[in-house]
Design a protein around this motif. Structure first.
Motif, PDB file in Angstrom:
ATOM      1  N   GLY A 121     -33.656 -15.512  83.762  1.00 13.12           N
ATOM      2  CA  GLY A 121     -32.813 -16.562  82.944  1.00 13.12           C
ATOM      3  C   GLY A 121     -33.483 -17.912  82.965  1.00 13.12           C
ATOM      4  O   GLY A 121     -34.734 -18.239  83.298  1.00 13.12           O
ATOM      5  N   GLN A 122     -32.698 -18.810  82.698  1.00 10.43           N
ATOM      6  CA  GLN A 122     -33.290 -20.084  82.513  1.00 10.43           C
ATOM      7  C   GLN A 122     -33.273 -21.011  83.989  1.00 10.43           C
ATOM      8  O   GLN A 122     -32.639 -20.102  84.985  1.00 10.43           O
ATOM      9  CB  GLN A 122     -31.898 -21.085  81.655  1.00 10.43           C
ATOM     10  CG  GLN A 122     -31.843 -20.761  80.263  1.00 10.43           C
ATOM     11  CD  GLN A 122     -31.070 -21.666  79.642  1.00 10.43           C
ATOM     12  OE1 GLN A 122     -30.266 -22.640  80.240  1.00 10.43           O
ATOM     13  NE2 GLN A 122     -30.854 -21.506  78.328  1.00 10.43           N
ATOM     14  N   GLU A 123     -33.965 -21.749  84.245  1.00  9.15           N
ATOM     15  CA  GLU A 123     -34.027 -22.419  85.562  1.00  9.15           C
ATOM     16  C   GLU A 123     -32.782 -22.610  86.257  1.00  9.15           C
ATOM     17  O   GLU A 123     -31.988 -23.533  85.551  1.00  9.15           O
ATOM     18  CB  GLU A 123     -35.006 -23.635  85.377  1.00  9.15           C
ATOM     19  CG  GLU A 123     -35.326 -24.268  86.896  1.00  9.15           C
ATOM     20  CD  GLU A 123     -36.221 -25.555  86.560  1.00  9.15           C
ATOM     21  OE1 GLU A 123     -36.434 -26.056  87.688  1.00  9.15           O
ATOM     22  OE2 GLU A 123     -36.377 -25.857  85.547  1.00  9.15           O
ATOM     23  N   ILE A 124     -32.655 -22.248  87.360  1.00  9.22           N
ATOM     24  CA  ILE A 124     -31.297 -22.606  87.990  1.00  9.22           C
ATOM     25  C   ILE A 124     -31.493 -24.084  88.538  1.00  9.22           C
ATOM     26  O   ILE A 124     -32.593 -24.474  89.631  1.00  9.22           O
ATOM     27  CB  ILE A 124     -31.072 -21.722  89.235  1.00  9.22           C
ATOM     28  CG1 ILE A 124     -30.961 -20.244  88.665  1.00  9.22           C
ATOM     29  CG2 ILE A 124     -29.879 -22.226  90.020  1.00  9.22           C
ATOM     30  CD1 ILE A 124     -30.808 -19.177  89.767  1.00  9.22           C
ATOM     31  N   THR A 125     -30.556 -24.982  87.984  1.00  5.17           N
ATOM     32  CA  THR A 125     -30.612 -26.575  88.527  1.00  5.17           C
ATOM     33  C   THR A 125     -29.569 -26.965  89.366  1.00  5.17           C
ATOM     34  O   THR A 125     -29.241 -27.947  89.920  1.00  5.17           O
ATOM     35  CB  THR A 125     -30.713 -27.482  87.419  1.00  5.17           C
ATOM     36  OG1 THR A 125     -29.864 -27.130  86.507  1.00  5.17           O
ATOM     37  CG2 THR A 125     -32.387 -27.061  86.823  1.00  5.17           C
ATOM     38  N   SER A 126     -28.499 -25.899  89.621  1.00 10.43           N
ATOM     39  CA  SER A 126     -27.259 -26.206  90.511  1.00 10.43           C
ATOM     40  C   SER A 126     -26.805 -25.115  90.872  1.00 10.43           C
ATOM     41  O   SER A 126     -26.869 -23.939  90.479  1.00 10.43           O
ATOM     42  CB  SER A 126     -26.217 -27.154  89.679  1.00 10.43           C
ATOM     43  OG  SER A 126     -25.643 -26.186  88.740  1.00 10.43           O
ATOM     44  N   LEU A 127     -26.097 -25.330  92.015  1.00  9.95           N
ATOM     45  CA  LEU A 127     -25.167 -24.200  92.684  1.00  9.95           C
ATOM     46  C   LEU A 127     -24.249 -23.522  91.738  1.00  9.95           C
ATOM     47  O   LEU A 127     -23.804 -22.428  91.873  1.00  9.95           O
ATOM     48  CB  LEU A 127     -24.627 -24.456  93.834  1.00  9.95           C
ATOM     49  CG  LEU A 127     -25.872 -24.865  94.817  1.00  9.95           C
ATOM     50  CD1 LEU A 127     -25.053 -25.406  96.270  1.00  9.95           C
ATOM     51  CD2 LEU A 127     -26.533 -23.854  95.575  1.00  9.95           C
ATOM     52  N   ALA A 128     -23.753 -24.371  90.960  1.00  4.01           N
ATOM     53  CA  ALA A 128     -22.772 -23.765  89.948  1.00  4.01           C
ATOM     54  C   ALA A 128     -23.076 -22.709  88.967  1.00  4.01           C
ATOM     55  O   ALA A 128     -22.283 -21.986  88.351  1.00  4.01           O
ATOM     56  CB  ALA A 128     -22.030 -24.591  89.299  1.00  4.01           C
ATOM     57  N   GLN A 129     -24.330 -22.569  88.829  1.00  5.03           N
ATOM     58  CA  GLN A 129     -25.107 -21.531  87.930  1.00  5.03           C
ATOM     59  C   GLN A 129     -25.256 -20.362  88.506  1.00  5.03           C
ATOM     60  O   GLN A 129     -25.417 -20.172  89.729  1.00  5.03           O
ATOM     61  CB  GLN A 129     -26.522 -22.160  87.381  1.00  5.03           C
ATOM     62  CG  GLN A 129     -26.413 -23.459  86.570  1.00  5.03           C
ATOM     63  CD  GLN A 129     -27.689 -23.751  86.293  1.00  5.03           C
ATOM     64  OE1 GLN A 129     -28.431 -24.332  87.043  1.00  5.03           O
ATOM     65  NE2 GLN A 129     -28.255 -23.525  85.097  1.00  5.03           N
ATOM     66  N   ASN A 130     -25.211 -19.525  87.680  1.00  2.00           N
ATOM     67  CA  ASN A 130     -25.333 -17.856  88.072  1.00  2.00           C
ATOM     68  C   ASN A 130     -26.741 -17.317  87.775  1.00  2.00           C
ATOM     69  O   ASN A 130     -27.300 -17.833  86.854  1.00  2.00           O
ATOM     70  CB  ASN A 130     -24.115 -16.849  87.373  1.00  2.00           C
ATOM     71  CG  ASN A 130     -22.842 -17.171  87.691  1.00  2.00           C
ATOM     72  OD1 ASN A 130     -22.403 -17.585  88.649  1.00  2.00           O
ATOM     73  ND2 ASN A 130     -22.062 -17.029  86.580  1.00  2.00           N
TER      74      ASN A 130
ATOM     75  N   PRO B 169     -42.150 -16.509  93.385  1.00  2.00           N
ATOM     76  CA  PRO B 169     -42.449 -17.890  92.670  1.00  2.00           C
ATOM     77  C   PRO B 169     -41.336 -18.066  91.827  1.00  2.00           C
ATOM     78  O   PRO B 169     -41.123 -19.353  91.244  1.00  2.00           O
ATOM     79  CB  PRO B 169     -43.698 -17.454  91.744  1.00  2.00           C
ATOM     80  CG  PRO B 169     -43.529 -15.953  91.672  1.00  2.00           C
ATOM     81  CD  PRO B 169     -42.976 -15.255  92.923  1.00  2.00           C
ATOM     82  N   LEU B 170     -40.446 -17.302  91.372  1.00  2.00           N
ATOM     83  CA  LEU B 170     -39.102 -17.541  90.926  1.00  2.00           C
ATOM     84  C   LEU B 170     -37.840 -17.796  91.637  1.00  2.00           C
ATOM     85  O   LEU B 170     -37.453 -17.385  92.340  1.00  2.00           O
ATOM     86  CB  LEU B 170     -38.556 -16.273  89.932  1.00  2.00           C
ATOM     87  CG  LEU B 170     -39.782 -15.812  89.000  1.00  2.00           C
ATOM     88  CD1 LEU B 170     -39.259 -14.576  88.673  1.00  2.00           C
ATOM     89  CD2 LEU B 170     -40.245 -16.668  87.845  1.00  2.00           C
ATOM     90  N   SER B 171     -37.820 -19.267  91.734  1.00  2.00           N
ATOM     91  CA  SER B 171     -37.022 -19.910  92.689  1.00  2.00           C
ATOM     92  C   SER B 171     -35.624 -19.392  92.578  1.00  2.00           C
ATOM     93  O   SER B 171     -35.026 -19.458  91.425  1.00  2.00           O
ATOM     94  CB  SER B 171     -36.862 -21.530  92.614  1.00  2.00           C
ATOM     95  OG  SER B 171     -36.258 -22.073  93.479  1.00  2.00           O
ATOM     96  N   THR B 172     -34.962 -19.194  93.710  1.00  2.00           N
ATOM     97  CA  THR B 172     -33.598 -18.814  93.659  1.00  2.00           C
ATOM     98  C   THR B 172     -32.787 -19.613  94.841  1.00  2.00           C
ATOM     99  O   THR B 172     -33.475 -19.910  96.096  1.00  2.00           O
ATOM    100  CB  THR B 172     -33.339 -17.065  94.039  1.00  2.00           C
ATOM    101  OG1 THR B 172     -33.808 -16.894  95.171  1.00  2.00           O
ATOM    102  CG2 THR B 172     -33.952 -16.476  92.802  1.00  2.00           C
ATOM    103  N   PHE B 173     -31.481 -19.641  94.641  1.00  2.00           N
ATOM    104  CA  PHE B 173     -30.695 -20.394  95.739  1.00  2.00           C
ATOM    105  C   PHE B 173     -30.437 -19.245  96.676  1.00  2.00           C
ATOM    106  O   PHE B 173     -30.036 -18.071  96.487  1.00  2.00           O
ATOM    107  CB  PHE B 173     -29.569 -21.244  95.224  1.00  2.00           C
ATOM    108  CG  PHE B 173     -29.769 -22.374  94.469  1.00  2.00           C
ATOM    109  CD1 PHE B 173     -30.210 -23.424  94.812  1.00  2.00           C
ATOM    110  CD2 PHE B 173     -29.916 -22.530  92.959  1.00  2.00           C
ATOM    111  CE1 PHE B 173     -30.718 -24.718  94.085  1.00  2.00           C
ATOM    112  CE2 PHE B 173     -30.174 -23.462  92.193  1.00  2.00           C
ATOM    113  CZ  PHE B 173     -30.672 -24.692  93.208  1.00  2.00           C
ATOM    114  N   SER B 174     -30.168 -19.724  97.868  1.00  2.00           N
ATOM    115  CA  SER B 174     -29.664 -18.663  98.809  1.00  2.00           C
ATOM    116  C   SER B 174     -28.005 -18.343  98.439  1.00  2.00           C
ATOM    117  O   SER B 174     -27.457 -19.183  97.779  1.00  2.00           O
ATOM    118  CB  SER B 174     -29.711 -19.118 100.381  1.00  2.00           C
ATOM    119  OG  SER B 174     -29.036 -20.268 100.433  1.00  2.00           O
ATOM    120  N   ASP B 175     -27.414 -17.315  98.887  1.00  2.00           N
ATOM    121  CA  ASP B 175     -25.931 -17.082  98.814  1.00  2.00           C
ATOM    122  C   ASP B 175     -25.401 -17.968  99.463  1.00  2.00           C
ATOM    123  O   ASP B 175     -25.611 -18.214 100.618  1.00  2.00           O
ATOM    124  CB  ASP B 175     -25.682 -15.611  99.134  1.00  2.00           C
ATOM    125  CG  ASP B 175     -26.659 -14.583  98.477  1.00  2.00           C
ATOM    126  OD1 ASP B 175     -26.874 -14.852  97.250  1.00  2.00           O
ATOM    127  OD2 ASP B 175     -26.661 -13.471  98.696  1.00  2.00           O
TER     128      ASP B 175
END
Length: 70
Positions: A10-19, A58-64
């Motif tokens: 998906g698109q780059e995650i830039t905030s916690l509100a994004q899925n 390498p694909l950045s993800t936010f922790s749960d």
């Protein structure tokens, strides 16, 4: 033999509100086997590969995250 590796996310995650979007990947390989060539097995090239280096995805993800209930 690896013919092709491709992936998309998906698109780059830039905030916690994004899925998070699922990662899609494709791997195309070719394999060959000819039992009559077993006597040439000793002549195969030796492949020396290093051990994995504990690298991160390498694909950045936010922790749960969890939200506290009131």
């Amino acid at each position: 033999m690896v013919e092709n590796i491709s992936y998309s996310g998906g698109q780059e995650i830039t905030s916690l509100a994004q899925n998070r979007q699922p990662l899609s990947y494709s791997l195309t390989i070719s394999t060959f086997y000819m039992p009559g060539l077993a006597d040439l097995q000793a002549e195969l090239p030796k492949i020396d590969t290093p051990a994995p280096a504990n690298k991160e995805n390498p694909l950045s993800t936010f922790s749960d995250t969890t939200t506290a209930s009131k």
